[in-house]
Write an enzyme that holds these catalytic residues in place. Structure first.
Site, PDB file in Angstrom:
ATOM      1  N   ARG A  10       0.835  -1.199   0.000  1.00  0.00           N
ATOM      2  CA  ARG A  10       0.000   0.000   0.000  1.00  0.00           C
ATOM      3  C   ARG A  10       0.866   1.244   0.000  1.00  0.00           C
ATOM      4  O   ARG A  10       1.771   1.376   0.814  1.00  0.00           O
ATOM      5  CB  ARG A  10      -0.932   0.024   1.222  1.00  0.00           C
ATOM      6  CG  ARG A  10      -1.986  -1.055   1.176  1.00  0.00           C
ATOM      7  CD  ARG A  10      -2.945  -0.940   2.330  1.00  0.00           C
ATOM      8  NE  ARG A  10      -3.856  -2.077   2.363  1.00  0.00           N
ATOM      9  CZ  ARG A  10      -4.716  -2.319   3.341  1.00  0.00           C
ATOM     10  NH1 ARG A  10      -4.765  -1.516   4.392  1.00  0.00           N
ATOM     11  NH2 ARG A  10      -5.511  -3.368   3.302  1.00  0.00           N
ATOM     12  N   SER A  69      -8.159  -1.207   0.993  1.00  0.00           N
ATOM     13  CA  SER A  69      -9.148  -1.534   2.022  1.00  0.00           C
ATOM     14  C   SER A  69      -9.927  -0.310   2.478  1.00  0.00           C
ATOM     15  O   SER A  69     -10.621   0.320   1.697  1.00  0.00           O
ATOM     16  CB  SER A  69      -8.475  -2.247   3.193  1.00  0.00           C
ATOM     17  OG  SER A  69      -9.422  -2.723   4.107  1.00  0.00           O
ATOM     18  N   HIS A  70      -9.793   0.049   3.736  1.00  0.00           N
ATOM     19  CA  HIS A  70     -10.573   1.121   4.347  1.00  0.00           C
ATOM     20  C   HIS A  70      -9.903   2.486   4.198  1.00  0.00           C
ATOM     21  O   HIS A  70     -10.411   3.482   4.710  1.00  0.00           O
ATOM     22  CB  HIS A  70     -10.766   0.829   5.829  1.00  0.00           C
ATOM     23  CG  HIS A  70      -9.482   0.596   6.564  1.00  0.00           C
ATOM     24  ND1 HIS A  70      -8.685  -0.505   6.318  1.00  0.00           N
ATOM     25  CD2 HIS A  70      -8.821   1.335   7.490  1.00  0.00           C
ATOM     26  CE1 HIS A  70      -7.604  -0.449   7.083  1.00  0.00           C
ATOM     27  NE2 HIS A  70      -7.658   0.664   7.799  1.00  0.00           N
ATOM     28  N   ASP A  87     -16.645  -1.444   4.204  1.00  0.00           N
ATOM     29  CA  ASP A  87     -15.531  -0.562   3.882  1.00  0.00           C
ATOM     30  C   ASP A  87     -15.205  -0.569   2.395  1.00  0.00           C
ATOM     31  O   ASP A  87     -15.975  -1.083   1.580  1.00  0.00           O
ATOM     32  CB  ASP A  87     -14.307  -0.947   4.716  1.00  0.00           C
ATOM     33  CG  ASP A  87     -13.690  -2.273   4.275  1.00  0.00           C
ATOM     34  OD1 ASP A  87     -14.454  -3.148   3.814  1.00  0.00           O
ATOM     35  OD2 ASP A  87     -12.467  -2.448   4.392  1.00  0.00           O
ATOM     36  N   ASP A 143     -13.160  -2.191   0.331  1.00  0.00           N
ATOM     37  CA  ASP A 143     -13.125  -3.414  -0.473  1.00  0.00           C
ATOM     38  C   ASP A 143     -14.103  -4.481   0.002  1.00  0.00           C
ATOM     39  O   ASP A 143     -14.086  -5.604  -0.495  1.00  0.00           O
ATOM     40  CB  ASP A 143     -11.713  -3.985  -0.534  1.00  0.00           C
ATOM     41  CG  ASP A 143     -11.215  -4.512   0.802  1.00  0.00           C
ATOM     42  OD1 ASP A 143     -11.674  -4.015   1.851  1.00  0.00           O
ATOM     43  OD2 ASP A 143     -10.358  -5.420   0.812  1.00  0.00           O
ATOM     44  N   ASP A 199     -14.541  -6.017   3.029  1.00  0.00           N
ATOM     45  CA  ASP A 199     -14.200  -7.089   3.964  1.00  0.00           C
ATOM     46  C   ASP A 199     -14.404  -6.720   5.429  1.00  0.00           C
ATOM     47  O   ASP A 199     -14.223  -7.560   6.309  1.00  0.00           O
ATOM     48  CB  ASP A 199     -12.771  -7.595   3.721  1.00  0.00           C
ATOM     49  CG  ASP A 199     -11.704  -6.535   3.966  1.00  0.00           C
ATOM     50  OD1 ASP A 199     -12.045  -5.393   4.319  1.00  0.00           O
ATOM     51  OD2 ASP A 199     -10.506  -6.867   3.805  1.00  0.00           O
ATOM     52  N   ARG A 200     -14.793  -5.489   5.710  1.00  0.00           N
ATOM     53  CA  ARG A 200     -15.052  -5.082   7.096  1.00  0.00           C
ATOM     54  C   ARG A 200     -16.517  -4.740   7.281  1.00  0.00           C
ATOM     55  O   ARG A 200     -17.246  -4.519   6.317  1.00  0.00           O
ATOM     56  CB  ARG A 200     -14.183  -3.880   7.484  1.00  0.00           C
ATOM     57  CG  ARG A 200     -12.702  -4.163   7.390  1.00  0.00           C
ATOM     58  CD  ARG A 200     -11.873  -3.004   7.915  1.00  0.00           C
ATOM     59  NE  ARG A 200     -10.455  -3.283   7.751  1.00  0.00           N
ATOM     60  CZ  ARG A 200      -9.505  -2.869   8.562  1.00  0.00           C
ATOM     61  NH1 ARG A 200      -9.815  -2.150   9.630  1.00  0.00           N
ATOM     62  NH2 ARG A 200      -8.240  -3.166   8.340  1.00  0.00           N
ATOM     63  N   LYS A 215     -11.891 -11.965   5.360  1.00  0.00           N
ATOM     64  CA  LYS A 215     -12.998 -11.445   6.150  1.00  0.00           C
ATOM     65  C   LYS A 215     -14.059 -10.927   5.195  1.00  0.00           C
ATOM     66  O   LYS A 215     -13.780 -10.633   4.039  1.00  0.00           O
ATOM     67  CB  LYS A 215     -12.534 -10.353   7.104  1.00  0.00           C
ATOM     68  CG  LYS A 215     -11.631  -9.278   6.548  1.00  0.00           C
ATOM     69  CD  LYS A 215     -11.126  -8.391   7.668  1.00  0.00           C
ATOM     70  CE  LYS A 215     -10.148  -7.325   7.175  1.00  0.00           C
ATOM     71  NZ  LYS A 215      -8.795  -7.856   6.950  1.00  0.00           N
TER      72      LYS A 215
END
Length: 542
Positions: free
Chosen positions: A21, A112-113, A276, A278, A280-281, A375
């Protein structure tokens, strides 16, 4: 026509807990993306003629990187690429596609987030054939290769039309643009009692799902509204945008404040949730109550048998070390194993593959099961809906009953974001240096019972992961955990986790920060957070 392009290595392509990232301008440097993708291919073997899954969360630079990855996959000898329409694939949906199609692996483009946009964050993650993130031995090999890479392979060809579902050829490789939602939605329908959830919605049950202009919008519309009959616009902010609408796609009480305030209002719907960047949260909020991710994991595990996909019971529960011990008490009552792992979903993969665990969770709003190897935010939302549809109780009643049965783990995480890297490392180094002297000492009446730097030995393959977070345990079961996060792109994030177990139901209605006040003060005295960071308060409290 395959081209072999000379290149020079970059020194900063070390994958973190969830891939590489960096800020978008870093990825836009000459050959930066190509170097990392070629390093992935050079670090694995046996993929010639095999299938590769490619997709991302739709953030800025997603489409360009997908075209690069497709060309390089063709030049390196893959036989087939599956790519989500529009370049869209949630991380759990990508994991499912890898597993369903017995793919060799997958390249997931997401941070992600983290925020998105021309000057914001981007990421590339490699997932292996079980659908899960690459284990450390592979990420270490990728990093090693990236530091010496001198060429990459690509193919000269026009861009693939990512918006049109269908099949095309790129050299000797087949490219299939697929519906990113359908296979995942079908899987959810097999796991959960959609008829019971439909009946609940038909009876007037109301919910709000905030997709945060991120990847789960199309999934939520299809599943919640089209298949389950929730009211139109139940899924809000459902169109994925390259910059997430200028917002931070992190489903916590800071960045999903509007949803929280709605759920605390007199006109709140019955259930609120968010996911989020992508997918997964997850964030779970009932009318008048926020459910912490640690509590959510424990409650989902205790009630999973109510969903058809888990009616036979759980094999075990796994949680990351910083996650509260609430799930441990559920495992003990169910008579199943509980596993404490380092932070990072890749550590759950071996446990799931070996059949040791069925449900896993992290305090950072990640929950999932053995249906994929990531997740899964929508999975958690749907399991909550299944439980609500069967029990016909409110979220508040389900949570308070759980606390009365198992006790309450008061729990909070304090994040100090974008701390100067040297300062963050110094804080942790000084903590490690005094661990042996802490047991037996007291701070304002709190007696330290144990202090260590968490080390994990995988029970399946025996691999060891050291220096995974500093744990300070107190007499009576309270604890403080300090660790540096590997999910940011600038500076360091110091995460401080504070936990107190309270078995007495008459003491379960204290405000969380008040219940933890003495431990919060102890964390400052033990670590010298203000001295090292110059911060008197955390950036985010969850």
């Amino acid at each position: 026509m395959i081209s072999i392009i000379d290149t020079t290595p970059y020194t900063d392509q070390k994958p973190g807990t969830s891939g590489l990232r960096k800020k978008v301008p870093v990825f836009q440097q000459e050959n930066y993306v190509e170097n990392f993708i070629q390093s992935i291919f050079d670090s694995v073997a046996g993929y010639r003629g095999e299938t590769l899954v490619i997709g991302g969360d739709g953030r800025y630079f997603n489409r360009e990187t997908i075209q690069t990855a497709i060309r390089m996959a063709a030049a390196n000898g893959f036989g087939r690429v599956l790519v989500g329409q529009g370049g869209i694939l949630s991380t759990p949906a990508a994991s499912h596609l890898i597993r369903k199609n017995r793919a060799f692996g997958g390249i997931i483009l997401s941070a992600s987030h983290n925020p998105g946009g021309p000057d914001e964050d981007f990421g590339i993650k490699y997932n292996v054939g079980n659908g899960g993130p690459a284990p450390e031995k592979i990420t270490e090999a990728i990093y090693a290769r990236s530091r010496e890479i001198d060429r990459y392979a690509t193919i000269d060809a026009p861009d693939i039309d990512l918006d049109k579902i269908g099949t095309s050829q790129l050299g000797e490789m087949t490219v299939e643009v697929v519906d990113p939602v359908a296979d995942y939605a079908d899987l959810m329908e097999k796991l959960f009692d959609f008829d019971a959830i439909r009946d609940m919605f038909a009876g007037g049950f109301r919910m709000v799902f905030d997709a945060m202009h991120a990847v789960t919008g199309p999934y939520a519309v299809e599943i919640l509204e089209n298949r389950l009959g929730a009211q139109p616009r139940t899924a809000r902010n459902s169109v994925p945008l390259e910059d997430f609408g200028g917002h931070h796609p992190d489903p916590n009480l800071v960045h999903a404040r509007d949803l929280y305030e709605l759920m605390m209002s007199e006109n709140a719907p019955d259930f609120g949730a968010a996911s989020d960047g992508d997918g997964d949260r997850n964030l779970i909020i009932g009318k008048g109550i926020f459910v912490t991710p640690s509590d959510s994991l424990a409650i989902l595990a205790a009630n999973a048998h109510l969903a058809p996909g888990y009616s036979g019971g759980l094999k075990g529960i796994a949680r990351s070390m910083p996650t509260s011990a609430a799930a441990d008490r559920v495992a003990e009552k169910l008579g199943i194993g509980i596993y404490e792992t380092p932070t990072g979903w890749k550590f759950f993969g071996n446990l799931l593959d070996a059949g040791h665990a069925t449900i896993c969770g992290e305090e950072s709003a990640g929950t999932g099961s053995d249906h994929v190897r990531e997740k899964d935010g929508l999975w958690a939302v749907l399991l909550w809906l299944n439980i609500l549809a069967v029990r016909r109780e409110s979220v508040l009643d389900i949570v308070t009953t759980h606390w009365a049965t198992f006790g309450r783990n008061y729990y909070s995480r304090h994040d100090y974001e974008a701390v100067e890297t040297d300062s963050a490392n110094t804080l942790m180094d000084e903590l490690r240096a005094k661990l042996s002297t802490l047991p037996g000492t007291s701070i304002d009446g709190l007696t330290i019972e144990s202090a260590d730097d968490f080390s994990y030995q995988d029970p399946v393959d025996g691999s060891v992961s050291a220096n995974q977070g500093i744990r300070i345990g107190f007499v009576g079961g309270s604890r403080i955990v300090f660790r540096l996060s590997g999910t940011g792109t600038s500076g360091g994030t110091i995460r401080v986790y504070i936990e107190r177990y309270e078995p007495d139901a008459s003491k379960h209605d204290v405000e969380t920060q008040k219940a933890l006040a003495d431990l919060i003060a102890a964390a400052e005295k033990i670590a010298g957070i203000r001295k090292h960071t110059g911060r008197s308060t955390p950036s985010v409290i969850t």
